[in-house]
Scaffold this motif. Structure first.
Motif, PDB file in Angstrom:
ATOM      1  N   ARG A   1     -12.736  -2.624  -2.613  1.00  0.00           N
ATOM      2  CA  ARG A   1     -11.547  -1.805  -2.401  1.00  0.00           C
ATOM      3  C   ARG A   1     -11.321  -0.800  -3.521  1.00  0.00           C
ATOM      4  NH1 ARG A   1      -6.191  -5.507  -3.577  1.00  0.00           N
ATOM      5  NH2 ARG A   1      -6.708  -6.093  -5.717  1.00  0.00           N
ATOM      6  N   ASP A   2     -11.822  -1.096  -4.740  1.00  0.00           N
ATOM      7  CA  ASP A   2     -11.653  -0.152  -5.842  1.00  0.00           C
ATOM      8  C   ASP A   2     -12.484   1.117  -5.643  1.00  0.00           C
ATOM      9  OD1 ASP A   2      -9.866  -1.803  -7.123  1.00  0.00           O
ATOM     10  OD2 ASP A   2     -11.385  -2.768  -8.384  1.00  0.00           O
TER      11      ASP A   2
ATOM     12  N   THR B   1      -7.713  -5.631   1.266  1.00  0.00           N
ATOM     13  CA  THR B   1      -7.571  -6.889   0.529  1.00  0.00           C
ATOM     14  C   THR B   1      -7.757  -8.127   1.410  1.00  0.00           C
ATOM     15  OG1 THR B   1      -6.078  -5.805  -1.036  1.00  0.00           O
ATOM     16  CG2 THR B   1      -6.069  -8.217  -0.995  1.00  0.00           C
TER      17      THR B   1
ATOM     18  N   HIS C   1      -6.625   1.104   0.270  1.00  0.00           N
ATOM     19  CA  HIS C   1      -6.944   0.187  -0.826  1.00  0.00           C
ATOM     20  C   HIS C   1      -6.363  -1.198  -0.576  1.00  0.00           C
ATOM     21  CE1 HIS C   1      -6.174  -1.780  -4.723  1.00  0.00           C
ATOM     22  NE2 HIS C   1      -7.298  -1.191  -5.126  1.00  0.00           N
ATOM     23  N   ASP C   2      -5.097  -1.276  -0.215  1.00  0.00           N
ATOM     24  CA  ASP C   2      -4.461  -2.581  -0.038  1.00  0.00           C
ATOM     25  C   ASP C   2      -4.827  -3.236   1.294  1.00  0.00           C
ATOM     26  OD1 ASP C   2      -3.301  -2.181  -2.493  1.00  0.00           O
ATOM     27  OD2 ASP C   2      -1.323  -2.877  -1.860  1.00  0.00           O
TER      28      ASP C   2
ATOM     29  N   THR D   1     -12.268   2.816  -2.973  1.00  0.00           N
ATOM     30  CA  THR D   1     -11.512   3.609  -2.007  1.00  0.00           C
ATOM     31  C   THR D   1     -11.294   5.054  -2.435  1.00  0.00           C
ATOM     32  OG1 THR D   1     -10.368   1.640  -1.188  1.00  0.00           O
ATOM     33  CG2 THR D   1      -9.341   3.763  -0.725  1.00  0.00           C
TER      34      THR D   1
ATOM     35  N   TYR E   1       0.944   6.769  -6.669  1.00  0.00           N
ATOM     36  CA  TYR E   1      -0.212   7.672  -6.774  1.00  0.00           C
ATOM     37  C   TYR E   1       0.206   9.109  -6.474  1.00  0.00           C
ATOM     38  CZ  TYR E   1      -3.385   3.619  -6.761  1.00  0.00           C
ATOM     39  OH  TYR E   1      -4.047   2.465  -7.059  1.00  0.00           O
TER      40      TYR E   1
ATOM     41  N   SER F   1     -13.060  -6.809   0.503  1.00  0.00           N
ATOM     42  CA  SER F   1     -12.037  -6.801  -0.554  1.00  0.00           C
ATOM     43  C   SER F   1     -12.626  -6.498  -1.927  1.00  0.00           C
ATOM     44  CB  SER F   1     -11.302  -8.144  -0.587  1.00  0.00           C
ATOM     45  OG  SER F   1     -12.223  -9.207  -0.850  1.00  0.00           O
TER      46      SER F   1
ATOM     47  N   ILE G   1      -4.800   6.740   0.357  1.00  0.00           N
ATOM     48  CA  ILE G   1      -5.583   5.971  -0.615  1.00  0.00           C
ATOM     49  C   ILE G   1      -4.908   4.631  -0.912  1.00  0.00           C
ATOM     50  CG2 ILE G   1      -6.300   5.893  -3.039  1.00  0.00           C
ATOM     51  CD1 ILE G   1      -6.835   8.912  -2.834  1.00  0.00           C
TER      52      ILE G   1
ATOM     53  N   GLY H   1       0.813  -1.218   0.000  1.00  0.00           N
ATOM     54  CA  GLY H   1       0.000   0.000   0.000  1.00  0.00           C
ATOM     55  C   GLY H   1       0.840   1.260   0.000  1.00  0.00           C
TER      56      GLY H   1
ATOM     57  N   SER I   1      -7.345   7.064  -8.925  1.00  0.00           N
ATOM     58  CA  SER I   1      -6.796   7.173  -7.568  1.00  0.00           C
ATOM     59  C   SER I   1      -5.906   8.401  -7.436  1.00  0.00           C
ATOM     60  CB  SER I   1      -5.999   5.907  -7.223  1.00  0.00           C
ATOM     61  OG  SER I   1      -6.838   4.770  -7.241  1.00  0.00           O
TER      62      SER I   1
END
Length: 297
Positions: free
Chosen positions: A269-270, A260, A256-257, A272, A21, A266, A252, A14, A229
């Motif tokens: 998570r997209d 998981t 996100h991670d 986020t 990002y 999980s 972020i 992450g 993101s």
């Protein structure tokens, strides 16, 4: 709930993802401050550059050449777009500027689908030499690519902040963000400053595409829309603050991670970047309204 040991590897991944990002978000902020354009094609530029690099390495071209071509492709296409369409977009409203770069995204995505079709199920991957070395933190293996991802985000944020504050070109970019016309009347070479911003953003797009292709996989769709993101981080910072963009990007990537290993979450998570951006913008807007004096209200 998973145990603490289950979360540890995703903290590392992450942070690496958040660093990339951040690198991307800083590029978006700098371009916006110089030109007023929200560059939605950032992810597509990186994705196509990574696919070109993959094709070159499969043709027995040295890997370093392929990676350099990826970065140069991002810089050249973005600069070319800025030179051709930048002047025409300068006086248009923000919606037109955003839609114009969305058009470039669709063109690049169509070209990628034509040249690198996935119908055959061929797997693609970019492996950097830095994947083969690293070190242990407790029970977690950290490779050098992950370190580079985070370090690149930190370095770009620090260097860009200093560049905008202490250099003539950076000062000109900050002035153009306030009033482009007045800046031009003061003798600032507006076109050159804008070209520098387009080129810098494109180069960062190529670097981000290369790193993300290694960290998350080489898939045109995934890489194209990972710009969301980075854009979310930039929006949380209101497309102004480099430091806040970096912090938002790291958060972020981490959130996100870290979702998981939680099976019930999980699959979401997209979401986020959307959720964090919406919450942050609502909180910041509320704080701004409350802080207004009665005269300002």
């Amino acid at each position: 709930m998973p145990s603490w040991q289950d979360f540890q590897p995703f903290i590392v991944s992450g942070l690496a993802l958040g660093g990339v990002y951040a690198l991307s978000g800083v590029g978006l902020v700098v371009l916006y401050r110089a030109t007023g354009v929200v560059y939605l094609a950032f992810g597509a530029i990186g994705a196509m550059g990574a696919l070109i690099a993959w094709s070159l390495t499969n043709a027995n071209v040295p890997g370093s050449v392929g990676w350099l071509v990826c970065v140069l492709f991002g810089g050249a296409v973005t600069l070319g777009y800025g030179i051709v369409f930048g002047p025409a977009l300068a006086k248009r409203d923000p919606l037109v500027k955003a839609v114009a770069t969305l058009g470039l995204t669709l063109v690049l995505f169509g070209v990628m689908d034509l040249l690198w079709t996935s119908s055959g199920g061929q797997s693609r991957a970019i492996t950097l030499p830095t994947d083969n070395g690293g070190f242990m933190i407790g029970q977690v293996q950290v490779n050098w690519t992950q370190v580079i991802g985070l370090a690149a985000g930190i370095a770009i944020a620090v260097v860009t902040g200093a560049f905008l504050r202490y250099t003539k070109v950076g000062t000109a970019m900050r002035a153009m963000a306030n009033d482009r016309e007045i800046t031009a009347t003061l003798g600032v070479p507006v076109r050159r400053v804008e070209a520098a911003a387009w080129l810098g953003c494109g180069v960062l797009g190529g670097v981000a595409g290369l790193l993300l292709a290694d960290l998350v996989g080489l898939d045109a769709t995934t890489l194209t829309f990972l710009v969301i993101s980075s854009l979310a981080a930039a929006l949380i910072a209101r497309l102004r603050s480099i430091a806040l963009t970096f912090v938002a990007a790291i958060v972020i990537g981490l959130v996100h991670d870290l979702l998981t290993p939680i099976q019930s979450l999980s699959n979401y998570r997209d979401m986020t970047p959307f959720v964090l951006a919406a919450v942050a913008l609502l909180v910041l807007s509320r704080h701004r309204v409350i802080s207004l004096s009665p005269e300002e209200a």
